[in-house]
Write an enzyme that holds these catalytic residues in place. Structure first.
Site, short mmCIF file in Angstrom:
data_model
loop_
_atom_site.label_atom_id
_atom_site.label_comp_id
_atom_site.label_asym_id
_atom_site.label_seq_id
_atom_site.Cartn_x
_atom_site.Cartn_y
_atom_site.Cartn_z
CB CYS A 111 14.01 52.10 26.73
SG CYS A 111 12.93 53.51 26.96
CG LEU A 112 19.99 55.80 27.12
CD1 LEU A 112 19.75 55.82 28.62
CD2 LEU A 112 21.37 55.24 26.84
#
Lengths: 200, 154
Positions: B87-88
């Protein structure tokens, strides 16, 4: 003798009314069909079409599910927004062109997207985005090959280097124009009323 | 297969000739859009001493869309799930075509050094992290020894 279709260089549309005279569902069906089979490249339909289709479904069949779906559609921000995130094609024509000889570092400058030096291109077509980022006392321009920035801006209206929304200025300009138009209209209607007083 | 864009060739060459410290990225011979990646855990993090394997794939419309990156080594991190998905923001909505493979891998390395349990992907890990950070860090260290160091000692 050529047919109507040949004259107009089109293919004959299947005659829906003949085979299915009583059904007005045909378009609804096709809308839902294209919704279900839609891949990302299809741009023929937007949120509005779906909403209209669902509304039809609701009024004709009394489907409450359709109402719920409309609500879901309205609550899903990325739906439809995916399209409006990019710039309209004509916006690309309004971008400021930069002649390569005007670049202070024209021998080394490269396009941040393809990473090729502008000078290596025999006929470089460079554009400047309206970001105007301040770097100390002078502004640093964000310059790209039109060929590279075009496809990006069509899907996302931000500058790849600083995330400035290039549509922002455009949007503001448009709002201003609308505001002025609105004011002008108001004045017009006021004048009309006065006219009534005089002649009415 | 379509010819490889010049940008990908240039990026690959630079990754090999001028590698980022603590990061390696090697393309497969049979598919130059697929990279085997390793990232060293940052020294000040619970992942220190571990070497994490990832896979990176450049989709057809790269660089108009982000590379696909996934951890192959198991890792205990609030922003990385069981399947190794990350999750970036820069891998999703904040992707920009001015970013490159090397900048993305640096961002992932930075994420290891700065877990962000408020924007979680692995919900249970993020909850553990928020409830008891000390304990979560211990678990992350344990997992690092178990999964990211095992290979080195073999």
């Amino acid at each position: 003798m050529s047919t109507y279709e040949e004259d107009h260089n089109i293919t004959a549309a299947p005659s829906r009314t003949a085979s299915n005279p009583s059904r007005s569902h045909q378009t609804l069906g096709s809308v839902l069909e294209s919704f279900l089979t839609q891949d990302q490249t299809t741009e023929s339909l937007d949120r509005e079409s779906y909403t209209n289709a669902l509304r039809t479904l609701n009024t004709q069949e009394g489907s409450t599910l359709a109402l719920e779906l409309i609500q879901t559609l309205e609550d899903t921000p990325q739906f439809g927004e995916a399209k409006s995130k990019g710039v309209p094609p004509e916006f690309l024509d309004t971008l400021e062109r930069v002649p390569i000889n005007k670049l202070p570092n024209k021998d080394t400058a490269d396009c941040p997207i393809c990473t090729n030096r502008f000078i290596d291109d025999k006929y470089p077509l460079l554009v400047k985005l309206p970001c105007g980022v301040q770097h100390g006392s002078k502004t640093k321009d964000h310059i790209f090959d039109l060929e590279c920035i075009g496809p990006w801006l069509k899907v996302n209206s931000t500058c790849p280097l600083c995330r400035f929304d290039v549509m922002e200025l455009d949007r503001k300009r448009r709002e201003k124009i609308e505001e002025e138009l609105r004011k002008a209209k108001e004045e017009d209607s006021e004048e009309e009323e006065e006219d009534w007083d005089v002649y009415g | 297969m379509a010819a490889l864009p010049k940008r990908i060739i240039k990026e690959t060459e630079r990754l090999v000739s001028d590698p980022v410290p603590g990061i390696t990225a090697t393309p497969l011979e049979e598919n130059l859009r697929y990279f085997e990646v390793t990232i060293d855990g940052p020294s000040s993090s619970p992942y220190a001493g571990g070497v994490f394997q990832l896979e990176l794939y450049l989709p057809d419309d790269y660089p108009m869309c982000a590379p696909k990156v996934r951890f192959l080594t198991k890792i205990y991190h609030p922003n990385i799930d069981k399947l190794g998905r990350i999750c970036l923001d820069v891998l999703k909505d904040n992707w920009s075509p001015a970013l490159q493979i090397r900048t993305i891998l640096l961002s992932i390395q930075a994420l290891l050094g700065a877990p962000n349990p408020d924007d979680p992907l692995a919900n249970d890990v993020a909850e553990d992290w928020k409830k008891d950070e000390k304990k979560a860090i211990e678990v992350a260290k344990e997992w690092t020894v178990r999964f990211a160091k095992a290979k080195l000692e073999e």
